[in-house]
Scaffold this motif. Structure first.
Motif, mmCIF file in Angstrom:
data_model
loop_
_atom_site.group_PDB
_atom_site.id
_atom_site.type_symbol
_atom_site.label_atom_id
_atom_site.label_comp_id
_atom_site.label_asym_id
_atom_site.label_seq_id
_atom_site.Cartn_x
_atom_site.Cartn_y
_atom_site.Cartn_z
ATOM 1 N N ILE A 35 35.838 121.089 71.860
ATOM 2 C CA ILE A 35 37.095 120.761 71.190
ATOM 3 C C ILE A 35 36.788 120.307 69.770
ATOM 4 C CG2 ILE A 35 37.206 118.320 71.895
ATOM 5 C CD1 ILE A 35 40.284 118.932 72.419
ATOM 6 N N GLY A 36 37.624 120.689 68.835
ATOM 7 C CA GLY A 36 37.344 120.457 67.430
ATOM 8 C C GLY A 36 37.037 119.022 67.087
ATOM 9 N N GLU A 47 31.964 123.690 66.681
ATOM 10 C CA GLU A 47 32.174 124.791 65.733
ATOM 11 C C GLU A 47 33.384 125.625 66.139
ATOM 12 O OE1 GLU A 47 29.251 126.765 68.668
ATOM 13 O OE2 GLU A 47 30.169 124.837 68.265
ATOM 14 N N ILE A 48 33.890 125.399 67.342
ATOM 15 C CA ILE A 48 35.125 126.046 67.782
ATOM 16 C C ILE A 48 36.304 125.271 67.211
ATOM 17 C CG2 ILE A 48 36.546 126.633 69.778
ATOM 18 C CD1 ILE A 48 33.972 126.918 71.399
ATOM 19 N N TYR A 76 33.632 132.990 74.341
ATOM 20 C CA TYR A 76 34.183 131.742 74.892
ATOM 21 C C TYR A 76 35.046 131.030 73.860
ATOM 22 C CZ TYR A 76 34.127 126.999 76.866
ATOM 23 O OH TYR A 76 34.480 125.762 77.353
ATOM 24 N N ALA A 77 34.635 131.076 72.594
ATOM 25 C CA ALA A 77 35.361 130.364 71.539
ATOM 26 C C ALA A 77 36.818 130.803 71.477
ATOM 27 C CB ALA A 77 34.681 130.595 70.184
ATOM 28 N N ASP A 78 37.074 131.972 71.930
ATOM 29 C CA ASP A 78 38.463 132.422 71.955
ATOM 30 C C ASP A 78 39.048 132.407 73.352
ATOM 31 O OD1 ASP A 78 39.104 133.463 69.195
ATOM 32 O OD2 ASP A 78 37.140 134.250 69.590
ATOM 33 N N ASN A 79 38.360 132.607 74.087
ATOM 34 C CA ASN A 79 38.854 132.875 75.432
ATOM 35 C C ASN A 79 39.680 131.663 75.853
ATOM 36 O OD1 ASN A 79 38.558 134.524 77.988
ATOM 37 N ND2 ASN A 79 37.107 132.914 78.474
#
Length: 471
Positions: free
Chosen positions: A40-41, A46-47, A242-245
């Motif tokens: 989480i940001g 970095e996501i 994963y970063a989008d998923n």
């Protein structure tokens, strides 16, 4: 969960409370699957998660919040307010082929919210059993349901494999029956739209309780191509998808700097990400952070109290009401926390003491700042994000040999050492003995484990090629 070895699950939990002008606030509880502490940001990931960051910044962040390291137990404790040892779900998950479910002997959270006058709805992943109709979510307190009953499936086709048969069957349902017309509709988008539909169609005559249990970001790693472009700088393909998923590094998640991963008893498998936001909180609580000890089982009494309900008909709860802690900053009523006692997990080593809890059994608990682990806790590595490994971190500090099979007791001061680097079990044997006595007392209250063998009658081929009840 596309194979047996990948069956374990770490849960990110966050929730939103939106007040109405009535005394009872509307409640939207959102649960994301396999979400790691470092995903989480606002934890420096970095996501990028700007919407979640904004919501959390306007609410209360829960920075000492714990869930279970796998899926069914977390959801069972949310819905029952009771530890795994009191529901028989101490071991593993509920597999689709198992005649098993969250026991029917106590009302669910949805039952109690409905009893308090709420309109109750669920969207997403159930994973609390479905072998009999009585266990289906719309028979456990939810007025409406849209989602899937098993533990994982294809994000687009909504199909789930039967065992190792290489045959896949539909698992998408609403309270009226199977849903057969959504193939190709990406589940994150589909579930979001269904949740929006619930909110838009809600009548103000009743307060709203919506439980939104996303499939994301659990495996299989599937995401629309258009979302991959913004993370082209992440070299690791799994992490990029994963970063989008989560916490499962081989599935793209990350728990750094916490130790361990999904399925383990290290804090990387237990320490969740959570926040509360919305109009039920006063302006004075906006932007606050609490380090009070909070557990997933606490939502049951917290939300029932917030709804103005009562606990008549409930079996004894393990959760505690945390609303004053969240809304006023009061000290947490929770001083201890049982992570689990799993008598079916393979034993490790020999008991440390003849007159104490058997330390060869897999178990873990918190008492104040201290955390005790016994048995085999699972892999205990510290894993930096794939995109930054060998760049920012001293890898000699974070990568170490796994403990031997002989050692089966660890003691940590989580407040002083949240990354579990400094085992205090030999320095403070008296603390170990006290906590082993506490484990013994908790274990004495356990009910037998519910983990039945797979039932061949569960094969969806026998039931119209659709996952669903078979008894």
């Amino acid at each position: 969960m596309n194979n047996r070895a990948g069956a374990l699950i770490l849960v990110l939990l966050f929730h939103l409370l939106h007040s109405s002008e009535a005394r009872q606030p509307n409640v939207v509880f959102v649960l994301a699957d396999d979400y790691g502490y470092n995903d989480i940001g606002y934890h420096g990931s970095e996501i990028k998660t700007p919407t979640l960051d904004e919501l959390a910044a306007g609410g209360v962040k829960l920075e000492n919040y714990y869930v279970q390291p796998i899926c069914t137990p977390t959801r069972s404790q949310l819905m029952s307010g009771r530890y795994q040892i009191h529901t028989g779900l101490q071991h593993g998950i509920i597999w689709p082929e198992q005649p098993n479910g969250l026991p029917l002997n106590s009302p669910t959270l949805a039952d109690k919210m409905k009893e308090s006058g709420y309109s109750t709805h669920m969207v997403g992943k159930w994973h609390l059993g479905f072998y009999k109709k009585e266990y289906l979510p719309w028979n456990r307190g939810f007025d409406t349901y849209f989602g899937y009953l098993t533990g994982s499936e294809d994000y687009y086709t909504h199909l789930r494999e039967f065992g190792a048969s290489s045959k896949f069957y539909l698992d998408l349902h609403n309270e009226r029956g199977p849903v057969k017309n959504e193939s190709g509709h990406y589940s994150a988008h589909l579930f979001t739209q269904k949740a929006i539909d619930v909110i838009n169609s809600h009548k103000d005559s009743k307060p709203l309780f919506l439980y939104m249990a996303y499939q994301s970001v659990h495996g299989p790693l599937q995401v629309p191509d258009k979302y991959l472009k913004q993370y082209e700088h992440i070299e690791d393909e799994t992490r990029r998808t994963y970063a989008d998923n989560g916490g499962k590094p081989i599935k793209g998640g990350n728990n750094f700097p916490l130790r361990g991963e999904k399925g383990t008893l290290w804090d990387g498998g237990l320490h969740g990400v959570g926040f509360v936001a919305g109009g039920a909180l006063s302006r004075e609580r906006s932007g606050k952070v609490t380090t009070a000890l909070i557990h997933v089982s606490d939502w049951y009494p917290t939300l029932v109290r917030l709804a103005g309900g009562h606990f008549n008909g409930c079996l004894p709860l393990d959760g505690v009401d945390q609303w004053d802690t969240i809304s006023k900053g009061s000290p947490s009523k929770r001083l201890m926390l049982l992570h689990n006692i799993d008598p079916l997990y393979k034993k490790s080593g020999a008991p440390l003491y003849a007159d104490k809890f058997d330390t060869s059994i897999r178990a873990a608990m918190r008492s104040g700042s201290y955390k005790l682990i016994t048995g085999d806790p699972g892999p205990g590595k510290w894993t930096p994000p794939p995109s930054t490994q060998n760049q920012q971190y001293n890898t000699s500090l974070y990568f170490c040999e796994e403990p031997s099979d002989v050692k089966n007791v660890w003691l940590f001061n989580i407040t002083a050492d949240p990354t579990e680097h400094h085992d205090l079990s030999e320095e403070r044997p008296q603390v170990v003995r006290i906590m082993l006595d506490l484990l013994s007392k908790m274990n004495a209250t356990s009910v037998p484990v519910r983990y039945p063998p797979f039932d061949p009658k569960s094969n969806p081929a026998l039931h119209g090629n659709i996952w669903g009840p078979w008894e």
